[in-house]
Write a protein that holds these residues in place. Structure first.
Motif, mmCIF file in Angstrom:
data_model
loop_
_atom_site.group_PDB
_atom_site.id
_atom_site.type_symbol
_atom_site.label_atom_id
_atom_site.label_comp_id
_atom_site.label_asym_id
_atom_site.label_seq_id
_atom_site.Cartn_x
_atom_site.Cartn_y
_atom_site.Cartn_z
ATOM 1 N N ALA A 7 42.969 39.948 39.175
ATOM 2 C CA ALA A 7 42.922 40.688 40.432
ATOM 3 C C ALA A 7 42.816 39.712 41.601
ATOM 4 O O ALA A 7 42.043 38.767 41.566
ATOM 5 N N SER A 9 42.471 40.844 44.918
ATOM 6 C CA SER A 9 41.685 41.407 46.014
ATOM 7 C C SER A 9 40.663 42.385 45.442
ATOM 8 O O SER A 9 40.821 42.901 44.336
ATOM 9 N N LEU A 10 39.643 42.619 46.228
ATOM 10 C CA LEU A 10 38.613 43.573 45.818
ATOM 11 C C LEU A 10 39.203 44.981 45.713
ATOM 12 O O LEU A 10 38.842 45.738 44.804
ATOM 13 N N ASP A 11 40.131 45.322 46.602
ATOM 14 C CA ASP A 11 40.802 46.630 46.523
ATOM 15 C C ASP A 11 41.526 46.797 45.194
ATOM 16 O O ASP A 11 41.415 47.831 44.537
ATOM 17 N N THR A 12 42.268 45.769 44.784
ATOM 18 C CA THR A 12 42.996 45.817 43.514
ATOM 19 C C THR A 12 42.025 45.926 42.351
ATOM 20 O O THR A 12 42.232 46.721 41.424
ATOM 21 N N PHE A 14 38.989 47.178 42.296
ATOM 22 C CA PHE A 14 38.380 48.510 42.229
ATOM 23 C C PHE A 14 39.380 49.561 41.752
ATOM 24 O O PHE A 14 39.009 50.487 41.046
ATOM 25 N N ALA A 15 40.640 49.419 42.112
ATOM 26 C CA ALA A 15 41.669 50.344 41.608
ATOM 27 C C ALA A 15 41.812 50.195 40.094
ATOM 28 O O ALA A 15 41.881 51.193 39.365
ATOM 29 N N GLN A 16 41.834 48.950 39.604
ATOM 30 C CA GLN A 16 41.913 48.715 38.162
ATOM 31 C C GLN A 16 40.662 49.242 37.467
ATOM 32 O O GLN A 16 40.745 49.847 36.387
ATOM 33 N N TRP A 94 30.466 48.997 46.376
ATOM 34 C CA TRP A 94 31.192 47.974 47.145
ATOM 35 C C TRP A 94 30.235 46.928 47.705
ATOM 36 O O TRP A 94 30.497 45.739 47.629
ATOM 37 N N VAL A 109 37.327 36.912 43.212
ATOM 38 C CA VAL A 109 37.334 38.308 42.752
ATOM 39 C C VAL A 109 37.589 38.405 41.251
ATOM 40 O O VAL A 109 37.027 39.268 40.566
#
Length: 129
Positions: A7, A9-12, A14-16, A94, A109
């Protein structure tokens, strides 16, 4: 995760993790069923009657720790009202994820591995088999 699947990014991440959460919960529940594990129940809503489903279970089947109630997963799955009250695993918050990234992993990350979480409760250590 390693290599190109890492991953970025943190967004990616959390989506995973959200996708992995469903599978993790299913695996932990399967293990809990096999071991006779307990599940934590969310509190009854104040508008609901005083947990009629719990009244059907004997005192030995309802485990309490303070105000927290636990029942065998098998019993909860057999009762619609109890099943609706089962506490589900949650993703790491988060804020806590960012704190851990900065404090422990220098912002990397890909090293944050505990975003998806789940648990079960066993009555005795010997039940873990």
């Amino acid at each position: 995760r390693h290599g190109k699947d890492k991953a970025l990014s943190l967004d990616t991440l959390f989506a995973q993790a959200a996708g992995a959460q469903v599978e993790l919960d299913a695996k932990v529940r399967a293990w809990a069923l096999e071991c006779g594990g307990l599940v934590e129940l969310l509190p009854s809503s104040s508008a609901a009657p005083a947990a009629p489903s719990l009244r059907r279970l004997s005192q030995q089947e309802v485990h309490r720790r303070g105000r927290i109630e636990f029942v065998k997963l098998e019993d909860a799955l057999a009762d619609e009202q109890l099943a609706a009250r089962m506490k589900q695993g949650k993703l790491k918050g988060w804020k806590r994820a960012i704190e851990k990234l900065l404090r422990c992993y220098q912002g990397d990350v890909g090293r944050l591995l505990d975003v998806s979480r789940s648990s079960m409760v066993l009555e005795r250590p010997a039940d873990v088999i």
